[in-house]
Structures are given as C-alpha cells and as structure tokens.
Design a protein around this motif. Structure first.
Motif, PDB file in Angstrom:
ATOM      1  N   TRP A  59       0.894  -1.315  -0.026  1.00  0.00           N
ATOM      2  CA  TRP A  59      -0.039  -0.068   0.101  1.00  0.00           C
ATOM      3  C   TRP A  59       0.968   1.348   0.022  1.00  0.00           C
ATOM      4  CZ3 TRP A  59      -0.952  -4.393   2.534  1.00  0.00           C
ATOM      5  CH2 TRP A  59      -2.134  -4.987   2.143  1.00  0.00           C
ATOM      6  N   ALA A  94      -4.725   5.386   1.705  1.00  0.00           N
ATOM      7  CA  ALA A  94      -3.961   4.299   1.383  1.00  0.00           C
ATOM      8  C   ALA A  94      -4.508   3.715   0.058  1.00  0.00           C
ATOM      9  CB  ALA A  94      -4.259   2.998   2.315  1.00  0.00           C
ATOM     10  N   ILE A 128       1.037   5.132   1.342  1.00  0.00           N
ATOM     11  CA  ILE A 128       0.289   5.929   2.170  1.00  0.00           C
ATOM     12  C   ILE A 128       0.443   7.324   1.776  1.00  0.00           C
ATOM     13  CG2 ILE A 128      -0.142   6.403   4.772  1.00  0.00           C
ATOM     14  CD1 ILE A 128      -0.706   3.429   3.823  1.00  0.00           C
ATOM     15  N   LEU A 178      -6.655   4.565   9.773  1.00  0.00           N
ATOM     16  CA  LEU A 178      -6.230   3.930   8.628  1.00  0.00           C
ATOM     17  C   LEU A 178      -5.827   2.556   8.724  1.00  0.00           C
ATOM     18  CD1 LEU A 178      -6.082   4.828   5.282  1.00  0.00           C
ATOM     19  CD2 LEU A 178      -3.777   5.559   5.901  1.00  0.00           C
ATOM     20  N   GLU A 179      -5.172   2.351   9.605  1.00  0.00           N
ATOM     21  CA  GLU A 179      -4.153   1.069   9.990  1.00  0.00           C
ATOM     22  C   GLU A 179      -5.334   0.012  10.252  1.00  0.00           C
ATOM     23  OE1 GLU A 179      -0.923   0.633  12.976  1.00  0.00           O
ATOM     24  OE2 GLU A 179      -2.607   0.266  14.153  1.00  0.00           O
ATOM     25  N   THR A 181      -9.539   5.421   3.420  1.00  0.00           N
ATOM     26  CA  THR A 181      -9.138   6.752   3.774  1.00  0.00           C
ATOM     27  C   THR A 181      -9.647   6.918   5.083  1.00  0.00           C
ATOM     28  OG1 THR A 181     -11.239   7.616   3.158  1.00  0.00           O
ATOM     29  CG2 THR A 181      -9.369   7.736   1.513  1.00  0.00           C
ATOM     30  N   LEU A 238       1.482   0.410  11.620  1.00  0.00           N
ATOM     31  CA  LEU A 238       1.634   1.458  10.565  1.00  0.00           C
ATOM     32  C   LEU A 238       1.879   2.805  11.431  1.00  0.00           C
ATOM     33  CD1 LEU A 238       1.424   2.572   7.787  1.00  0.00           C
ATOM     34  CD2 LEU A 238      -1.035   2.697   7.928  1.00  0.00           C
ATOM     35  N   ASP A 246      -0.763  11.662   2.606  1.00  0.00           N
ATOM     36  CA  ASP A 246      -1.712  12.464   3.334  1.00  0.00           C
ATOM     37  C   ASP A 246      -2.186  13.596   2.290  1.00  0.00           C
ATOM     38  OD1 ASP A 246       0.516  14.325   2.506  1.00  0.00           O
ATOM     39  OD2 ASP A 246       0.817  15.054   4.593  1.00  0.00           O
ATOM     40  N   ILE A 286      -3.966   8.122  11.082  1.00  0.00           N
ATOM     41  CA  ILE A 286      -2.918   6.884  10.644  1.00  0.00           C
ATOM     42  C   ILE A 286      -3.626   5.661  11.538  1.00  0.00           C
ATOM     43  CG2 ILE A 286      -0.690   5.760  10.719  1.00  0.00           C
ATOM     44  CD1 ILE A 286      -1.161   7.911   8.528  1.00  0.00           C
ATOM     45  N   TYR A 337      -6.015  10.683   5.552  1.00  0.00           N
ATOM     46  CA  TYR A 337      -4.962  10.075   4.885  1.00  0.00           C
ATOM     47  C   TYR A 337      -5.399   8.851   4.152  1.00  0.00           C
ATOM     48  CZ  TYR A 337      -2.384  12.112   8.717  1.00  0.00           C
ATOM     49  OH  TYR A 337      -1.895  13.209   9.592  1.00  0.00           O
TER      50      TYR A 337
END
Length: 523
Positions: free
Chosen positions: A370, A445, A372, A398-399, A391, A409, A374, A395, A443
């Motif tokens: 992936w 991915a 990553i 997102l993880e 999204t 992550l 911003d 973070i 964020y």
C-alpha cells in the motif's frame, strides 16, 4: 452509493477494462497457445521433400531484435527474409516507450553536458541486476553502447537535444532522462549517476512506434524482405543437429492457410518475443507474473520462438523473471508518501524506479503493498492506476481499516515523520527532495497489490544464448545455425529490472550480433 463508492466503482471498471484490453491484445491465437513442445517438434531435413523458398538468414519476428538482426545481416552481404505473424510489423517494441538504455558517453549525453563512462554504466547494470546479471554480455553491451547509439541515429531514429529531469519518459519533446535507479541509494553513493534513457521525443508516449518506423524503413532500404501473416512454428533440423530452416504457416489468404518449408542456408534468428500472452506458460514458469493485472505486449508474445528452440534441445534461463511496472508517478509529489507491506512496514525506497517497486512487491511481498499519502500529496483526481483501499482521519484508523497489526503502521509513520522533519530517511535513504512528513489529514492508502493496481508485466525468461546470440544447447554447446534475440532470449534484462530501455537496447544490440554472425557463418 456515496461519491467515494461511486468513484471507486468507476476506477475499478476502468482497471477491469484495461486488464481485458491487455489480455485481448493476444488475439484468438493466445487462446490456443499452451506449453506444448510437441506442437513445436522439429522436422527432420530428410522428411522435407522440397523447399518452397530459400534465403541465407531467416528471421522470425519483426520487433527491435528481429529487424536489427535483419539490417546487419543484410549489410554483411546475406539475403534476409523476415517473417511476421500479424499484418502489422514492429512487435512489442512498437508499443513500448521506445527507450534504449545507452551510455558510456553517447553523442546525446555529450551534447547535453553529461559525463558518463563505460565503467560507470557497467557497474550500475551489474549492481542493479543482482545475482542474475550476465557479466560478459553486460561488458559487451556497455563497450558497444556509444556505437549502438550512432547506429540507431544512422538508421533514421531521431533524438532531440533536450534533457528531462522528471521521473518518467520525457514528455513531450525530451530525449534523455534518468530511466532507472541511478540516483537512488545505494547506487548513487557508489557509482557516478548519469542519464541513460535515450528515447525519440513523443508527446503521447509512442516513441516505440517512431523507433520501429525508422528501423523498418532502414531494413527496407537495405533490401530486407518482409512477409507479414507468416509465422514459423517448427524448425527443420539436419542429421548433424544443425538448423536448416523452418516450417512456416502462411495465412495471407484468409481461411486458406498453407504450410511452407523455408530453407535458411546460414541460420535462423528467433526473435518472436516473450510469452506473456501464453497464459499456460506464464502460470507454469512465472506464477508471480501470472498474478499481475495487465499482461503487456503485442499479440505475438506467445512463446513460440522459445518453444521451437527448446524442442531442438535449446536450454532456457530465468523463466520466472519479468518486468512488473507499478507506475505511481507522475506526479512526483506522490513519491513523498511511504510504501508499506501487510505488516505496515516500509521495505523499498519510494523514489526507486517503478520497475524496482513492482519487483519488490511481486517477488518479495506476496504481491501486496500500500502507498500511504496525506492530503498534501494525495492525487487530486480519480486515478485509474491506483485504487483507493481506504481513507481515514488518522493513521491509527487507517491502520485498522487496512487490517494491519495494531500499532504497526502508526509506528512506521511516526518513525518516518520524526526523521523526515529533518529531511532525512535513515531507514531507506530516499532522496531528500522526496522526504516530507505525513501530517495533513485525511490520509489515503492506495492499493499497490499486483492483482488490483494497474501493473503492466512482461517476461524476460527465454533461450540461453552467448554473446553472439547463438542458442546454447542443453549440453553447453551452441546449436549450429540457431540464434535468438529480444525477449525470446534470456539476456541482459533480469528481475529486478534496472531501468527503462535495457530490454529494447538489449534486443537491438544482440539482434545485430545475431544477424552478423549468421551472415558470416560458413556452411
């Protein structure tokens, strides 16, 4: 359905269309192709009652390798016949970017103020190719690189005196750029970097078409005979094991194919492309490539040249190797993101050549990764190349949405950001211009998994050859009268791929050597 869901569905639809397009480009013939050595079994010379045609050098395939072989064989005094399976000549070279990886001080490098040496070019190719480099071939290629550039120009290939510093083929009018990882760590620390991507200027990335137009015109001027809609399918072998010619299917009259016996008095050059569209061969020999989303190449990349060579005892090498492209750039800003695996860990410098990124993901990360980003660097449009996996406003979230191990992550981003604030990347040494902390929500991915991302792929494995492009038999000796070039041969291009242009450069350079050696072969 939300706007995001609608965009994702639209992007998925476009990717599915591109995959179907790539698979369909093989045409109906690909559906019938398989790993079938019996179909390519040689014909004994004593069984050949008569010859339907004769030539000194018979070339199978009209891409860069085949046409280069034909030009130099003809200029060496041989009568030359080139066979092309389809109506339009040019092979996969004609739909490539048209880049040739050349250096050592070419006229274009010098004109644009760049210093390069044979030693630096050699050292980079060897280092970037890893364990699978072919030292003797690399040495010959680097030593002959300046002359080969002059040969291309002499055959009508046009280059503009303009350098481009972007991480992509020069658009619209440049002809020299850094086409590999020359400025990426660790290579930049050990080997003086130089731009070696030489490409005809093209506003629409069709340099391969222009390259092949020039070479095909040069071949015609030299007196090379070219026949389209004729494909060699079996070699004809003398009692002593030397190659006498080929059995050819002539499909010039629709619905009425004929089988012809064509004599090659001095040699046969197999330059029929790789095997990316022979899905059974890919699945058998290169499962990592089989998983990739976009098999790429002209419809003739069915492996027939490789199969014919194998059927007469030719050895093969590196059949699992290939070129996996994951084009995350342009724009370059996206390189400021980080690429992570299923454990949330970085594993490759993001500023590496996109063939390096694809290789690391396909061969070392089970095909999953992936990107990553911003909000400062995320794509501001729905890019068909990279599907959005998730999204999130943080973070940590997102993880969670990506199903990664808790904290993995977050730890990777925290570590990266802590050093990026000082413009440093002690883990993977990404170039300073691409180092910036990720700190502006939301964020994103992007899914770089090879089955989901737009990942064009083709094969590098093929017949083993020597520096004169002679096919080597299973016992280590050349098969008399048999040559291979381009992606029918296992030559300089390996996995990982060192930079755009080494495939077309290798094909044309060793195609020339094949043509000259065949033309001068004593029989």
């Amino acid at each position: 359905m939300s706007d995001h869901d609608s965009d994702a569905a639209s992007s998925s639809s476009r990717r599915a269309f591109l995959r179907r397009l790539a698979l369909a480009s093989a045409g109906a013939a690909a559906g019938a192709a398989s790993f079938d050595l019996a179909a390519a079994a040689p014909v004994q010379r004593r069984e050949t009652r008569h010859w339907d045609a004769s030539t000194d050098v018979l070339v199978v395939g009209s891409g860069a390798g085949g046409i280069a072989a034909a030009i130099d064989a003809r200029r060496a005094g041989a009568e030359v016949l080139v066979l092309e399976k389809f109506q339009v000549p040019g092979g996969s070279s004609s739909i490539s970017g048209g880049v040739c990886y050349l250096g050592g001080g070419t006229a274009l490098q010098k004109a644009l103020g760049f210093s390069d040496s044979v030693e630096a070019m050699h050292d980079y190719i060897i280092a970037a190719s890893g364990l699978h480099a072919s030292p003797e071939k690399v040495q010959r290629y680097c030593e002959g690189s300046v002359e080969h550039f002059d040969w291309l120009v002499g055959n009508g290939v046009v280059y503009a005196q303009k350098f481009s510093d972007e991480k992509e083929i020069s658009i619209p009018d440049g002809s020299l750029y850094y086409s590999g990882s020359e400025r990426v760590w660790p290579f930049r620390e050990r080997i003086p970097p130089a731009p070696r991507g030489h490409v005809p200027p093209s506003p629409h990335l069709i340099g391969g078409r222009d390259l092949m137009h020039a070479l095909l015109d040069a071949a015609q001027r030299a007196g090379v005979q070219l026949r389209t809609r004729q494909s060699a399918e079996r070699l004809i072998v003398e009692a002593d094991g030397s190659i006498a010619g080929a059995m050819v299917v002539d499909e010039r009259v629709p619905g009425s194919p004929k089988t012809l016996a064509i004599r090659a008095r001095r040699g046969v050059v197999l330059a029929a492309g790789g095997f990316i569209h022979n899905r059974e061969m890919v699945q058998r020999f290169a499962p990592e490539l089989y998983a990739c989303s976009a098999p790429w190449g002209r419809g003739g990349d069915l492996g027939i040249g490789i199969l014919m060579g194998m059927a007469v005892g030719g050895a093969v090498q590196r059949m699992h190797h290939g070129f996996v492209v994951i084009p995350i750039y342009p724009p370059e800003d996206i390189v400021k993101g980080i690429i992570v695996n299923a454990r949330g860990q970085r594993f490759v410098p993001e500023d590496g050549y996109y063939g390096l990124l694809g290789h690391e993901i396909a061969f070392h990360q089970d095909g999953r990764a992936w990107l990553i980003a911003d909000d400062a660097i995320a794509y501001k449009w729905d890019d068909f190349r990279l599907p959005v996996a998730a999204t999130a406003p943080s973070i940590a979230e997102l993880e969670t949405r990506l199903g990664m191990p808790p904290g993995a992550l977050v730890q990777s981003v925290d570590y990266y950001n802590a050093h990026a604030r000082d413009g440093a990347d002690p883990l993977l040494h990404k170039a300073a211009k691409f180092v910036a902390p990720l700190g502006r929500a939301p964020y994103t991915a992007y899914d770089l998994s090879v089955q989901n991302v737009f990942a064009p792929v083709h094969t590098f494995g093929g017949l083993q050859t020597d520096v004169d492009a002679r096919v080597i038999g299973a016992f280590g000796d050349p098969i008399p009268g048999l040559y291979a070039a381009g992606r029918t041969a296992a030559s300089i291009p390996v996995a990982p791929y060192i930079g755009s242009g080494i495939s077309v450069g290798d094909a044309s350079f060793f195609g020339r050597r094949a043509g000259r050696h065949a033309a001068q072969r004593k029989v």
